[in-house]
Design an enzyme around this catalytic site. Structure first.
Site, mmCIF file in Angstrom:
data_model
loop_
_atom_site.group_PDB
_atom_site.id
_atom_site.type_symbol
_atom_site.label_atom_id
_atom_site.label_comp_id
_atom_site.label_asym_id
_atom_site.label_seq_id
_atom_site.Cartn_x
_atom_site.Cartn_y
_atom_site.Cartn_z
ATOM 1 N N ASN A 32 113.882 34.443 46.313
ATOM 2 C CA ASN A 32 115.063 34.477 45.643
ATOM 3 C C ASN A 32 114.886 35.001 44.342
ATOM 4 O OD1 ASN A 32 113.446 32.585 44.123
ATOM 5 N ND2 ASN A 32 114.971 30.745 43.976
ATOM 6 N N SER A 124 96.897 23.164 45.707
ATOM 7 C CA SER A 124 96.129 23.884 44.540
ATOM 8 C C SER A 124 95.049 22.767 44.311
ATOM 9 C CB SER A 124 97.199 23.575 43.524
ATOM 10 O OG SER A 124 96.500 23.867 42.104
ATOM 11 N N TYR A 149 104.067 19.463 38.021
ATOM 12 C CA TYR A 149 103.699 20.636 38.922
ATOM 13 C C TYR A 149 102.687 20.089 39.881
ATOM 14 C CZ TYR A 149 101.083 24.553 40.645
ATOM 15 O OH TYR A 149 100.458 25.352 41.680
ATOM 16 N N LYS A 153 102.673 19.200 44.130
ATOM 17 C CA LYS A 153 101.731 19.627 45.392
ATOM 18 C C LYS A 153 101.097 18.580 46.297
ATOM 19 C CE LYS A 153 101.981 23.972 44.100
ATOM 20 N NZ LYS A 153 102.839 24.985 45.317
ATOM 21 N N PHE A 178 92.054 27.614 44.501
ATOM 22 C CA PHE A 178 91.082 27.516 43.139
ATOM 23 C C PHE A 178 91.912 28.545 42.426
ATOM 24 C CE2 PHE A 178 88.248 24.156 43.313
ATOM 25 C CZ PHE A 178 88.736 23.493 44.619
HETATM 26 P P1 NAD Z 1 104.465 33.546 42.116
HETATM 27 O O1 NAD Z 1 105.495 33.001 41.101
HETATM 28 O O2 NAD Z 1 104.180 34.874 41.831
HETATM 29 O O3 NAD Z 1 105.296 33.534 43.361
HETATM 30 C C1 NAD Z 1 106.275 32.611 44.075
HETATM 31 C C2 NAD Z 1 107.048 33.411 44.713
HETATM 32 O O4 NAD Z 1 108.330 32.183 45.190
HETATM 33 C C3 NAD Z 1 108.166 34.123 43.807
HETATM 34 O O5 NAD Z 1 108.242 35.399 44.081
HETATM 35 C C4 NAD Z 1 109.470 33.199 43.550
HETATM 36 O O6 NAD Z 1 110.404 34.200 43.243
HETATM 37 C C5 NAD Z 1 109.448 32.782 44.716
HETATM 38 N N1 NAD Z 1 110.373 31.349 44.897
HETATM 39 C C6 NAD Z 1 110.184 30.240 44.028
HETATM 40 N N2 NAD Z 1 110.943 29.364 44.195
HETATM 41 C C7 NAD Z 1 111.910 29.878 45.399
HETATM 42 C C8 NAD Z 1 112.801 29.298 46.152
HETATM 43 N N3 NAD Z 1 113.425 28.080 45.869
HETATM 44 N N4 NAD Z 1 113.231 30.135 47.031
HETATM 45 C C9 NAD Z 1 113.015 31.217 47.233
HETATM 46 N N5 NAD Z 1 111.963 31.868 46.730
HETATM 47 C C10 NAD Z 1 111.201 30.966 45.678
HETATM 48 O O7 NAD Z 1 103.326 32.458 42.359
HETATM 49 P P2 NAD Z 1 102.003 32.758 43.044
HETATM 50 O O8 NAD Z 1 100.858 32.573 41.987
HETATM 51 O O9 NAD Z 1 102.047 34.024 44.040
HETATM 52 O O10 NAD Z 1 101.795 31.564 44.071
HETATM 53 C C11 NAD Z 1 102.352 31.300 45.113
HETATM 54 C C12 NAD Z 1 102.125 29.525 45.285
HETATM 55 O O11 NAD Z 1 100.705 29.169 45.322
HETATM 56 C C13 NAD Z 1 103.049 28.754 44.588
HETATM 57 O O12 NAD Z 1 103.393 27.770 45.687
HETATM 58 C C14 NAD Z 1 101.949 28.312 43.488
HETATM 59 O O13 NAD Z 1 102.377 26.951 43.093
HETATM 60 C C15 NAD Z 1 100.809 28.141 44.537
HETATM 61 N N6 NAD Z 1 99.592 28.203 43.604
HETATM 62 C C16 NAD Z 1 99.286 29.324 42.665
HETATM 63 C C17 NAD Z 1 98.253 29.143 42.074
HETATM 64 C C18 NAD Z 1 97.871 30.601 41.087
HETATM 65 O O14 NAD Z 1 96.867 30.476 40.259
HETATM 66 N N7 NAD Z 1 98.531 31.513 41.107
HETATM 67 C C19 NAD Z 1 97.113 28.282 42.176
HETATM 68 C C20 NAD Z 1 97.357 27.365 43.134
HETATM 69 C C21 NAD Z 1 98.399 27.216 43.659
HETATM 70 C C1 UD1 Z 2 96.123 26.419 35.562
HETATM 71 C C2 UD1 Z 2 96.696 25.235 35.691
HETATM 72 C C3 UD1 Z 2 96.717 24.567 37.028
HETATM 73 C C4 UD1 Z 2 96.771 25.727 38.148
HETATM 74 C C5 UD1 Z 2 95.973 26.781 37.604
HETATM 75 C C6 UD1 Z 2 96.301 28.306 38.754
HETATM 76 C C7 UD1 Z 2 97.022 24.025 33.327
HETATM 77 C C8 UD1 Z 2 96.557 22.887 32.850
HETATM 78 N N1 UD1 Z 2 96.544 23.986 34.800
HETATM 79 O O1 UD1 Z 2 94.621 25.999 35.842
HETATM 80 O O2 UD1 Z 2 97.598 23.398 37.386
HETATM 81 O O3 UD1 Z 2 96.659 25.051 39.335
HETATM 82 O O4 UD1 Z 2 95.949 27.290 36.494
HETATM 83 O O5 UD1 Z 2 97.698 28.568 38.484
HETATM 84 O O6 UD1 Z 2 97.758 24.999 33.069
HETATM 85 N N2 UD1 Z 2 92.001 29.783 29.150
HETATM 86 C C9 UD1 Z 2 91.772 30.151 27.927
HETATM 87 N N3 UD1 Z 2 92.755 30.946 27.170
HETATM 88 C C10 UD1 Z 2 93.938 31.028 27.712
HETATM 89 C C11 UD1 Z 2 94.273 30.843 29.149
HETATM 90 C C12 UD1 Z 2 93.049 29.987 29.470
HETATM 91 O O7 UD1 Z 2 90.759 29.839 27.081
HETATM 92 O O8 UD1 Z 2 94.981 32.005 27.277
HETATM 93 C C13 UD1 Z 2 90.959 28.890 29.599
HETATM 94 C C14 UD1 Z 2 91.507 27.649 30.240
HETATM 95 O O9 UD1 Z 2 90.927 26.530 29.125
HETATM 96 C C15 UD1 Z 2 90.464 27.206 31.249
HETATM 97 C C16 UD1 Z 2 90.306 28.736 31.834
HETATM 98 O O10 UD1 Z 2 90.613 29.611 30.878
HETATM 99 O O11 UD1 Z 2 89.070 26.899 30.940
HETATM 100 C C17 UD1 Z 2 91.280 28.932 33.037
HETATM 101 O O12 UD1 Z 2 92.573 28.770 32.822
HETATM 102 P P1 UD1 Z 2 93.826 29.034 33.747
HETATM 103 O O13 UD1 Z 2 93.793 30.565 34.171
HETATM 104 O O14 UD1 Z 2 94.986 28.778 32.794
HETATM 105 O O15 UD1 Z 2 93.574 28.171 34.877
HETATM 106 P P2 UD1 Z 2 93.361 26.590 35.207
HETATM 107 O O16 UD1 Z 2 93.070 25.681 33.803
HETATM 108 O O17 UD1 Z 2 92.287 26.185 36.004
#
Ligand code: NAD
Ligand code: UD1
Length: 338
Positions: A32, A124, A149, A153, A178
Site C-alpha cells: 500500500n 524480529s 511494535y 510481533k 536480527f
Molecule cells: P519496510 O517498511 O521497508 O517494508 C514494509 C512494507 O510493507 C512497506 O513497503 C509498506 O509500504 C508495506 N506495508 C505496511 N503496511 C501495509 C499494509 N497494511 N498493507 C500493505 N502494505 C503494507 O520494512 P522492512 O525493513 O522491509 O521490514 C519488513 C518486515 O520485517 C516488517 O514487518 C518489519 O517489522 C520486519 N522486521 C524488520 C526489521 C528491520 O530491521 N528492517 C527487523 C525485524 C523485523
Molecule cells: C531497533 C529496534 C528493534 C528493531 C530493530 C530492527 C529500538 C529500541 N529497537 O533495534 O525493535 O527490531 O531496530 O529494525 O528501536 N544507535 C546509535 N545511534 C543511532 C542509531 C542507533 O548509536 O542513531 C545504536 C543503538 O543504540 C544500538 C545500535 O546502534 O546499539 C543499533 O541500533 P538500531 O539500528 O536502531 O537497531 P536495534 O537497537 O538493534
C-alpha cells in the site's frame, strides 16, 4: 502457482523478490506504499529482467485482498507488510495493533478461504526481550517485550502458532530477524527510510553522504568491549536468501517453526562506524550521546537452527555490508526520490 509477497516494495521485501525470482519462483507483489515508493518496482523488474504482477492493496482491506487471491493462484505468502518504528508504536499503539495484528488476521482469513495455508512471517529478535542472554536461541522464553511494535510481533507469532495447532494443514515460519543492513550489490535498490532514520546504518550512510551532520552514538558505557551497543548485523541479501530457504522448507513441512536469521556475530556501534570509514574511505562524524531508552547492551543470534533445518547460513561480511550500503546511498543520495 505464485508466491505472494506482502510489503514487497519495502526494504527487505524488494531484495527478497529478486532472490525468489533468481531461485525460479513466480511471484506476485502487493503493497500500500505507506512506507515505500512505486519506483522500486521498476528497479526490481530491471534487475530481475522479468515482469510480475503487482497489486496496490492494503492487507486490512479484505475485499481487495480476496481479489488478489482470485487473480493469482497463490501457493504461499511471504508476509513483510507491517509498521516497524518502535517510537511511533509507543505514541500510536492502535495504528500498530490495527495494521500489524489486524492486517495479519485478515490476511490469514483470506488465505484460509483461498485454500492457501503456507506463510513465512517477518518476526524480529525483539521478541526475546531484555532478559535472555546472547547468543539468543529459539527455545528461549519470548514475549516480555518492551514496546507495542515488539508486542505485535509476539502476538502474531502466537496467532500463527494457534492457527497451526487448529489445523494441521497450516505451515508457518516465524523468522526472527536480527539487524538487516546493506543493499543489493548493484546499488539500484536499498533502504530508503522516510524522514530521519531511526536505525544505525541508514543514519551512518546519510551522515557520510552529507544529508545529516553527525551521528549520535547512543551510550558508551554499556557492558561491551568498547562500551557501545553490540548487535548482529546481517546483509539484506543474505536475509533475503534465508527467506528462499525457509520457504522451500515451509512448502514441504507443516506446523509452526520459529527460526533466527542472524550471523551469530556481534558488532559494536563504533566497530560498524570504523568499518564503514575504512571500507569506503569516507569519514563519519559522530559524538557520544546518552543511551537511547529501551536499548540493550548486547543482542546476537545463535543461527544454528536455520542451518540445521534448511541449510541456510549468512555468507556476506561486515565489509560487504558497509560497501553495499554506501554504494546504494552514494548512487541514490535522496533514495528513490532522485
Ligand atoms: P519496510 O517498511 O521497508 O517494508 C514494509 C512494507 O510493507 C512497506 O513497503 C509498506 O509500504 C508495506 N506495508 C505496511 N503496511 C501495509 C499494509 N497494511 N498493507 C500493505 N502494505 C503494507 O520494512 P522492512 O525493513 O522491509 O521490514 C519488513 C518486515 O520485517 C516488517 O514487518 C518489519 O517489522 C520486519 N522486521 C524488520 C526489521 C528491520 O530491521 N528492517 C527487523 C525485524 C523485523
Ligand atoms: C531497533 C529496534 C528493534 C528493531 C530493530 C530492527 C529500538 C529500541 N529497537 O533495534 O525493535 O527490531 O531496530 O529494525 O528501536 N544507535 C546509535 N545511534 C543511532 C542509531 C542507533 O548509536 O542513531 C545504536 C543503538 O543504540 C544500538 C545500535 O546502534 O546499539 C543499533 O541500533 P538500531 O539500528 O536502531 O537497531 P536495534 O537497537 O538493534
Amino acid at each position: 502457482m505464485a508466491i505472494l509477497i506482502t510489503g514487497g516494495c519495502g526494504y527487505i521485501g524488494s531484495h527478497t523478490c529478486l532472490e525468489l525470482i533468481r531461485a525460479g519462483y513466480d511471484i506476485a507483489v502487493l503493497d500500500n506504499y505507506c512506507n515505500s515508493k512505486p519506483e522500486v518496482l521498476g528497479r526490481i523488474r530491471e534487475l530481475a529482467g522479468r515482469d510480475f504482477p503487482f497489486f496496490p492493496c492494503d492487507i486490512r482491506d479484505e475485499k481487495a485482498l480476496r481479489a488478489v487471491f482470485d487473480a493469482v493462484p497463490v501457493q504461499a505468502v511471504i508476509h513483510f507488510a507491517g509498521l516497524k518504528a518502535v517510537g511511533e508504536s509507543v505514541r500510536d499503539p492502535l495504528a500498530y495493533y490495527d495494521n500489524n495484528v489486524g492486517g495479519t488476521v485478515t490476511l490469514c482469513r483470506v488465505m484460509q478461504q483461498a485454500g492457501c495455508r503456507c506463510i513465512v512471517f517477518s518476526s524480529s529478535a525483539t521478541v526475546y526481550g531484555k532478559d535472555n542472554p546472547s547468543p539468543l536461541r529459539e527455545e528461549m522464553p519470548v514475549g516480555r517485550v518492551e514496546n507495542p511494535y515488539g508486542r505485535t510481533k509476539y502476538i502474531i507469532e502466537t496467532l500463527l502458532q494457534d492457527l497451526c495447532a487448529s489445523d494441521p494443514a497450516w505451515s508457518a515460519m516465524l523468522l526472527r530477524y536480527f539487524n538487516p543492513i546493506g543493499a543489493h550489490e548493484s546499488g539500484r535498490i536499498g533502504e530508503d527510510p522516510a524522514g530521519i532514520p531511526n536505525n544505525l546504518m541508514p543514519y551512518i550512510a546519510q551522515v557520510a553522504v552529507g544529508r545529516l551532520e553527525q551521528l549520535s552514538v547512543f551510550g558508551n558505557d554499556y557492558n561491551t568491549p568498547d562500551g557501545t551497543g553490540v548487535r548482529d548485523y546481517i546483509h539484506v541479501t543474505d536475509l533475503a536468501r534465508g527467506h528462499v530457504a525457509a520457504l522451500a522448507y515451509a512448502l514441504r513441512h507443516t506446523g509452526a517453526e520459529a527460526v533466527n536469521l542472524g550471523t551469530g556475530k556481534g558488532c559494536s556501534v563504533l566497530e560498524l562506524v570504523h568499518t564503514f570509514e575504512r571500507v569506503n574511505g569516507i569519514p563519519v562524524q559522530y559524538r557520544i550521546a546518552p543511551r537511547r531508552p529501551g536499548d540493550v547492551d548486547v543482542c546476537y543470534a545463535d543461527p544454528a537452527k536455520a542451518a540445521r533445518l534448511f541449510g541456510w547460513r549468512a555468507e556476506k561480511t561486515l565489509d560487504d555490508m558497509c560497501r553495499d550500503s554506501w554504494r546504494w546511498q552514494s548512487l541514490n543520495p535522496q533514495g528513490y526520490d532522485a
